[in-house]
Design a protein around this motif. Structure first.
Motif, PDB file in Angstrom:
ATOM      1  N   GLY A  94     -19.385   3.026 -10.396  1.00  0.00           N
ATOM      2  CA  GLY A  94     -18.683   3.018  -9.123  1.00  0.00           C
ATOM      3  C   GLY A  94     -17.256   3.522  -9.328  1.00  0.00           C
ATOM      4  N   VAL A  95     -17.032   4.764  -8.944  1.00  0.00           N
ATOM      5  CA  VAL A  95     -15.693   5.345  -9.061  1.00  0.00           C
ATOM      6  C   VAL A  95     -14.877   4.916  -7.845  1.00  0.00           C
ATOM      7  N   PRO A  96     -13.715   4.336  -8.024  1.00  0.00           N
ATOM      8  CA  PRO A  96     -12.950   3.860  -6.863  1.00  0.00           C
ATOM      9  C   PRO A  96     -12.558   5.001  -5.934  1.00  0.00           C
ATOM     10  N   PRO A  97     -12.471   4.725  -4.640  1.00  0.00           N
ATOM     11  CA  PRO A  97     -12.122   5.784  -3.684  1.00  0.00           C
ATOM     12  C   PRO A  97     -10.769   6.426  -3.970  1.00  0.00           C
ATOM     13  N   VAL A  98      -9.873   5.666  -4.567  1.00  0.00           N
ATOM     14  CA  VAL A  98      -8.601   6.244  -4.991  1.00  0.00           C
ATOM     15  C   VAL A  98      -8.609   6.330  -6.517  1.00  0.00           C
ATOM     16  N   ALA A 112      -8.551   1.201  -6.781  1.00  0.00           N
ATOM     17  CA  ALA A 112      -7.895   2.351  -7.406  1.00  0.00           C
ATOM     18  C   ALA A 112      -8.008   2.290  -8.920  1.00  0.00           C
ATOM     19  N   SER A 113      -7.890   3.470  -9.536  1.00  0.00           N
ATOM     20  CA  SER A 113      -7.864   3.558 -10.995  1.00  0.00           C
ATOM     21  C   SER A 113      -7.330   4.923 -11.392  1.00  0.00           C
ATOM     22  N   HIS A 114      -6.696   4.980 -12.539  1.00  0.00           N
ATOM     23  CA  HIS A 114      -6.184   6.247 -13.048  1.00  0.00           C
ATOM     24  C   HIS A 114      -7.344   7.087 -13.584  1.00  0.00           C
ATOM     25  N   THR A 115      -7.267   8.399 -13.375  1.00  0.00           N
ATOM     26  CA  THR A 115      -8.336   9.308 -13.789  1.00  0.00           C
ATOM     27  C   THR A 115      -8.683   9.151 -15.266  1.00  0.00           C
ATOM     28  N   GLY A 167      -8.170  -3.788  -5.142  1.00  0.00           N
ATOM     29  CA  GLY A 167      -7.948  -3.320  -3.777  1.00  0.00           C
ATOM     30  C   GLY A 167      -6.477  -3.343  -3.418  1.00  0.00           C
ATOM     31  N   ILE A 168      -5.988  -2.245  -2.840  1.00  0.00           N
ATOM     32  CA  ILE A 168      -4.583  -2.126  -2.438  1.00  0.00           C
ATOM     33  C   ILE A 168      -4.547  -1.834  -0.944  1.00  0.00           C
ATOM     34  N   ALA A 169      -3.706  -2.544  -0.208  1.00  0.00           N
ATOM     35  CA  ALA A 169      -3.646  -2.386   1.244  1.00  0.00           C
ATOM     36  C   ALA A 169      -3.212  -0.968   1.621  1.00  0.00           C
ATOM     37  N   VAL A 170      -3.904  -0.377   2.580  1.00  0.00           N
ATOM     38  CA  VAL A 170      -3.601   0.986   3.007  1.00  0.00           C
ATOM     39  C   VAL A 170      -2.194   1.068   3.592  1.00  0.00           C
ATOM     40  N   ARG A 171      -1.748   0.014   4.249  1.00  0.00           N
ATOM     41  CA  ARG A 171      -0.389   0.037   4.800  1.00  0.00           C
ATOM     42  C   ARG A 171       0.643   0.243   3.691  1.00  0.00           C
ATOM     43  N   GLU A 172       0.474  -0.421   2.553  1.00  0.00           N
ATOM     44  CA  GLU A 172       1.417  -0.269   1.441  1.00  0.00           C
ATOM     45  C   GLU A 172       1.411   1.175   0.939  1.00  0.00           C
ATOM     46  N   ILE A 173       0.233   1.762   0.863  1.00  0.00           N
ATOM     47  CA  ILE A 173       0.125   3.162   0.429  1.00  0.00           C
ATOM     48  C   ILE A 173       0.841   4.066   1.429  1.00  0.00           C
ATOM     49  N   ALA A 174       0.592   3.836   2.721  1.00  0.00           N
ATOM     50  CA  ALA A 174       1.190   4.675   3.762  1.00  0.00           C
ATOM     51  C   ALA A 174       2.708   4.557   3.768  1.00  0.00           C
ATOM     52  N   GLU A 175       3.225   3.368   3.520  1.00  0.00           N
ATOM     53  CA  GLU A 175       4.680   3.184   3.520  1.00  0.00           C
ATOM     54  C   GLU A 175       5.337   3.964   2.379  1.00  0.00           C
ATOM     55  N   PRO A 219      -0.948   4.186 -15.720  1.00  0.00           N
ATOM     56  CA  PRO A 219      -0.228   3.606 -14.578  1.00  0.00           C
ATOM     57  C   PRO A 219      -1.140   3.264 -13.408  1.00  0.00           C
ATOM     58  N   GLY A 220      -0.785   2.191 -12.698  1.00  0.00           N
ATOM     59  CA  GLY A 220      -1.481   1.834 -11.480  1.00  0.00           C
ATOM     60  C   GLY A 220      -1.092   2.776 -10.343  1.00  0.00           C
ATOM     61  N   LEU A 221      -1.761   2.614  -9.191  1.00  0.00           N
ATOM     62  CA  LEU A 221      -1.549   3.542  -8.080  1.00  0.00           C
ATOM     63  C   LEU A 221      -0.107   3.557  -7.592  1.00  0.00           C
ATOM     64  N   ILE A 222       0.491   2.399  -7.392  1.00  0.00           N
ATOM     65  CA  ILE A 222       1.850   2.360  -6.836  1.00  0.00           C
ATOM     66  C   ILE A 222       2.824   3.061  -7.779  1.00  0.00           C
TER      67      ILE A 222
END
Length: 301
Positions: free
Chosen positions: A151-155, A191-194, A221-229, A279-282
């Motif tokens: 299962g590859v994460p969507p991000v 999310a996960s790094h490539t 799981g990371i909230a989409v709002r945090e990503i959008a901000e 590194p993590g997504l943020i």
């Protein structure tokens, strides 16, 4: 091990190929163009010219290999509203590989999420048409194929990412002047790094039993709002809520904005010794490479 891989020059494949080669595997890459062939060779892979529509060629390539790693998927059909067509084509590919590998005990590693037994999570998984591909992969186990589902994460993020969820959100924010999320933006994306994902593919290929399923999510799981901000701040545009009844129009060509799923991966770490180190997504977003890239449009990988 001689490994035939599709999508070798794509986002994830371009990390999986060197991961395999550096640990002693022989890699043969399906390449549909001169550019893809050159990219695969630069990574150290052998090249087999062809594309996913040549099912006979895929069967031949699988028969000559010890394992198949199938990463390619025609993402270009999604913005055109033809997701179902892309899934149907992918099912044909999986079945062709299955015909070649049946009865051999050889390995097939594919991408997807299977049912978990949790009704809420399974409802989200099964709502994705690609869940049919995951089921088809696992069914090959009944035909003496060593199946492994990841299962590859969507991000899946890194400087290699040109067409995924994050580039799509950045493209939409640039086009509309708003970094949007739907309603309160509380829905989550794993999310996960490539490079961490690539290492998991190698570990699974080497260690996993038939029928194994793994989650490649370093972050559940990371909230989409945090990503959008964060996107809004880097682009200098406001991060704003988009009402659900306007989401289809605002996020045109990106039907996944409301996806809400978590991907626990404790079992993956325990069974394979997989430890994400990148590194993590943020942190990756804050590094800024996504915003320096000019190529943020979807295409086949």
């Amino acid at each position: 091990m001689r490994v035939f891989i599709t999508g070798a020059s794509g986002h994830i494949g371009s990390a999986v190929v060197p991961e395999l080669i550096e640990t002693g595997h022989e890699v043969v890459a399906l390449s549909r163009s001169d550019a893809a062939a050159e990219a695969a060779q630069a990574l150290g892979a052998q090249v087999r010219r062809g594309d996913l529509s040549d099912l006979a060629g895929l069967r031949d390539a699988a028969a000559e290999a010890d394992a198949v790693v199938h990463l390619a998927f025609d993402h270009s059909l999604i913005p055109a509203g033809r997701f179902a067509d892309a899934v149907a084509a992918d099912l044909d590919v999986v079945r062709a590989f299955g015909e070649a590998l049946a009865g051999s005990g050889k390995t097939f590693v594919g991408v997807g999420l299977a049912s978990t037994g949790d009704p809420q999570r399974d409802a989200v998984i099964n709502a994705n048409p690609r869940s049919a591909v995951a089921r088809a992969i696992l069914e090959l186990g009944e035909r003496d194929v060593r199946t492994i589902l990841i299962g590859v994460p969507p991000v899946t993020h890194s400087s290699r990412d040109r067409h995924g969820f994050i580039p799509q959100l950045i493209r939409i924010a640039r086009d509309t002047g708003v970094s949007g999320y739907v309603d309160d933006g509380a829905n989550r994306w794993p999310a996960s790094h490539t490079l961490d994902v690539a290492r998991l593919f190698r570990l699974a290929l080497e260690k996993a039993p038939s029928g194994a399923r793994f989650s490649a999510a370093a972050e559940e799981g990371i909230a989409v709002r945090e990503i959008a901000e964060i996107i809004g701040r880097h682009l200098g545009v406001p991060a704003e809520s988009v009402p659900a009844d306007r989401a289809a129009d605002h996020f045109k060509g990106f039907p996944f904005i409301t996806l809400d799923i978590s991907m626990p991966e404790t079992r993956t770490r325990e069974s394979l010794g997989w430890e994400p180190v990148h590194p993590g997504l943020i942190a990756d977003l804050e590094e800024g490479h996504y915003f320096r890239s000019l190529d943020t449009h979807g295409a086949q990988s």
